[in-house]
Scaffold this active site. Structure first.
Site, PDB file in Angstrom:
ATOM      1  N   ASN A   1      -4.486  -8.740   4.691  1.00 32.72           N
ATOM      2  CA  ASN A   1      -4.900  -8.075   5.813  1.00 32.72           C
ATOM      3  C   ASN A   1      -5.797  -8.923   6.713  1.00 32.72           C
ATOM      4  OD1 ASN A   1      -3.870  -5.590   4.861  1.00 32.72           O
ATOM      5  ND2 ASN A   1      -5.791  -4.996   4.118  1.00 32.72           N
TER       6      ASN A   1
ATOM      7  N   ASP B   1       0.766  -1.178   0.030  1.00 29.63           N
ATOM      8  CA  ASP B   1      -0.050  -0.089  -0.039  1.00 29.63           C
ATOM      9  C   ASP B   1       0.876   1.381   0.035  1.00 29.63           C
ATOM     10  OD1 ASP B   1      -2.037  -1.664   0.417  1.00 29.63           O
ATOM     11  OD2 ASP B   1      -2.510  -1.329   2.397  1.00 29.63           O
TER      12      ASP B   1
ATOM     13  N   GLY C   1      -3.323  -5.451   0.923  1.00 32.69           N
ATOM     14  CA  GLY C   1      -3.910  -6.471   0.301  1.00 32.69           C
ATOM     15  C   GLY C   1      -5.019  -6.967   0.931  1.00 32.69           C
TER      16      GLY C   1
ATOM     17  N   ASP D   1     -11.266  -5.002   6.421  1.00 34.46           N
ATOM     18  CA  ASP D   1     -10.675  -6.306   6.597  1.00 34.46           C
ATOM     19  C   ASP D   1     -10.466  -6.749   7.890  1.00 34.46           C
ATOM     20  OD1 ASP D   1     -10.403  -6.434   3.663  1.00 34.46           O
ATOM     21  OD2 ASP D   1      -8.544  -5.193   3.831  1.00 34.46           O
TER      22      ASP D   1
ATOM     23  N   THR E   1     -21.267  -3.900   6.007  1.00 34.41           N
ATOM     24  CA  THR E   1     -20.638  -2.869   6.697  1.00 34.41           C
ATOM     25  C   THR E   1     -21.019  -1.551   6.460  1.00 34.41           C
ATOM     26  OG1 THR E   1     -18.546  -2.808   5.523  1.00 34.41           O
ATOM     27  CG2 THR E   1     -18.606  -4.298   7.433  1.00 34.41           C
TER      28      THR E   1
ATOM     29  N   GLN F   1     -13.970  -4.457  -3.818  1.00 32.50           N
ATOM     30  CA  GLN F   1     -13.921  -3.541  -4.967  1.00 32.50           C
ATOM     31  C   GLN F   1     -13.972  -4.142  -6.411  1.00 32.50           C
ATOM     32  OE1 GLN F   1     -11.761  -4.189  -2.280  1.00 32.50           O
ATOM     33  NE2 GLN F   1      -9.755  -4.039  -3.214  1.00 32.50           N
ATOM     34  N   GLN F   2     -14.016  -5.631  -6.309  1.00 33.26           N
ATOM     35  CA  GLN F   2     -13.665  -6.185  -7.759  1.00 33.26           C
ATOM     36  C   GLN F   2     -15.082  -6.148  -8.323  1.00 33.26           C
ATOM     37  OE1 GLN F   2     -10.963  -6.032  -8.995  1.00 33.26           O
ATOM     38  NE2 GLN F   2      -9.944  -7.861  -9.050  1.00 33.26           N
TER      39      GLN F   2
ATOM     40  N   ASN G   1     -19.851  -3.454   1.803  1.00 34.70           N
ATOM     41  CA  ASN G   1     -20.179  -2.413   2.430  1.00 34.70           C
ATOM     42  C   ASN G   1     -21.566  -1.907   1.730  1.00 34.70           C
ATOM     43  OD1 ASN G   1     -19.381  -0.940  -0.184  1.00 34.70           O
ATOM     44  ND2 ASN G   1     -17.229  -0.623   0.795  1.00 34.70           N
TER      45      ASN G   1
END
Length: 336
Positions: free
Chosen positions: A52, A12, A48, A259, A225, A174-175, A197
């Site tokens: 995580n 990151d 990642g 995560d 979440t 996110q994918q 989320n």
């Protein structure tokens, strides 16, 4: 309960913009945006999604199996993960590519703009779960979390879990932006747990074309979440559980907080706790992660977690969860 975590392993690059992104967006000009943000500093951290979550599980005293692809530069990162209780036996190390890079800028409102360079993650599709598990599925994991990864890897590992009869959790995260409707349907169907989320939940409904009820017909429990409002758990029988977040937590960096929640949630399940307790522990671990810069900079210290649980949910709730926490955590992060 043995947990395997499949998904991204990344480095990151985290920066902070002291202003607000929304102040830089001009109404009527959003069809040709060209922006550059002057940031104050740069933090380079291990990350990642899969790594995580595995880090969090390791810190809570489990020994998760990490499944993913990393680059030729993975050596120091692998040592870090092993030192924090993670089994890296499922990591494919590329001989040609570097470990994936996540580049993220966070503004004063904790909004984020990010890019992700796949690097070695593209080779995750070559990982064969059946070969990892061997001839005896009973010796394999009791649950596989399939997190954001190379899309072909996500689809392959989901199908293999169904073929091998291994319970799995779907966490496309996110994918979802890269998946078409058929792929999104494939990744969700049959999942014991579905994590997302609020935005990802809406995107999932849009991509699949399903109603919320139709999603719930295909999964065991849908965990959404809600940021500083906590988490919601829904089931097909119509039952809904909402657990508030730990209040009054200072925000240093929201990267990887979801995560951390997943790590706490899954650790509670692995220790035999119920849904409410799992959601509470997930929120408590998330409250530790958000205080630090970097997705793997926090320590799952039992004392701090119990204090957070007591503050948010009361002494009885903390007492219920306490036996599921490691007795002590050494300076290196390993449970003892």
């Amino acid at each position: 309960m043995r947990i395997a975590v499949s998904g991204s392993i990344a480095i990151d690059h985290l920066t902070v913009f002291p202003g607000r992104f929304t102040d830089q967006l001009i109404p009527g000009q959003l069809d040709h945006v060209s922006l550059s943000f002057l940031v104050d500093d740069l933090e380079v951290r291990y990350g990642g999604a899969a790594a995580n979550i595995a880090f969090g599980l390791g810190g809570l005293g489990l020994a998760p199996l990490l499944i993913g692809a990393a680059g030729a530069d993975f050596g120091p990162y692998e040592v870090w993960l092993k030192d924090h209780g993670v089994d890296t036996g499922g990591v494919l190390v590329s001989g040609e590519r570097q470990t994936a890079r996540f580049m993220c800028t966070t503004d004063a409102d904790a909004n984020q703009i990010a890019s992700f360079c796949t690097g070695a993650m593209a080779e995750a599709r070559d990982i064969d779960l059946a070969a990892l598990i061997g001839e005896d599925p009973a010796a394999g994991p009791d649950l596989v979390l399939i997190g954001p990864d190379d899309p072909e890897a996500m689809l392959r590992h989901t199908r293999q879990c169904r073929q091998l009869g291994i319970p799995f959790a779907a966490d496309p995260s996110q994918q979802l932006a890269r998946l078409d409707g058929a792929q999104a349907c494939d990744l969700v169907t049959g999942a014991r747990w579905l994590f997302a989320n609020e935005y990802e939940s809406a995107l999932l409904l849009e991509h699949t074309g399903w109603t919320r009820a139709e999603v719930l017909e295909r999964v065991g429990t849908w965990i959404t979440t809600l940021g500083d409002r906590g988490v919601r758990a829904e089931r097909a029988d119509g039952s809904t559980l909402t657990v508030p977040a730990v209040p009054g937590v200072p925000v240093a960096d929201p990267t990887g907080v979801g995560d951390a929640f997943r790590a706490g949630f899954l650790a509670a399940l692995a220790r035999g706790l119920g849904l409410t307790a799992a959601a509470r522990l997930g929120c408590a671990v998330a409250s530790e992660a958000i205080r630090t810069v970097g997705s793997q900079a926090y320590e799952a210290a039992p004392g701090r977690l119990l204090a957070a649980l007591t503050t948010a949910y009361g002494a009885d709730a903390a007492a219920e969860i306490a036996p599921a926490l490691p007795a002590t955590v050494s300076e290196g992060g390993e449970a003892s």
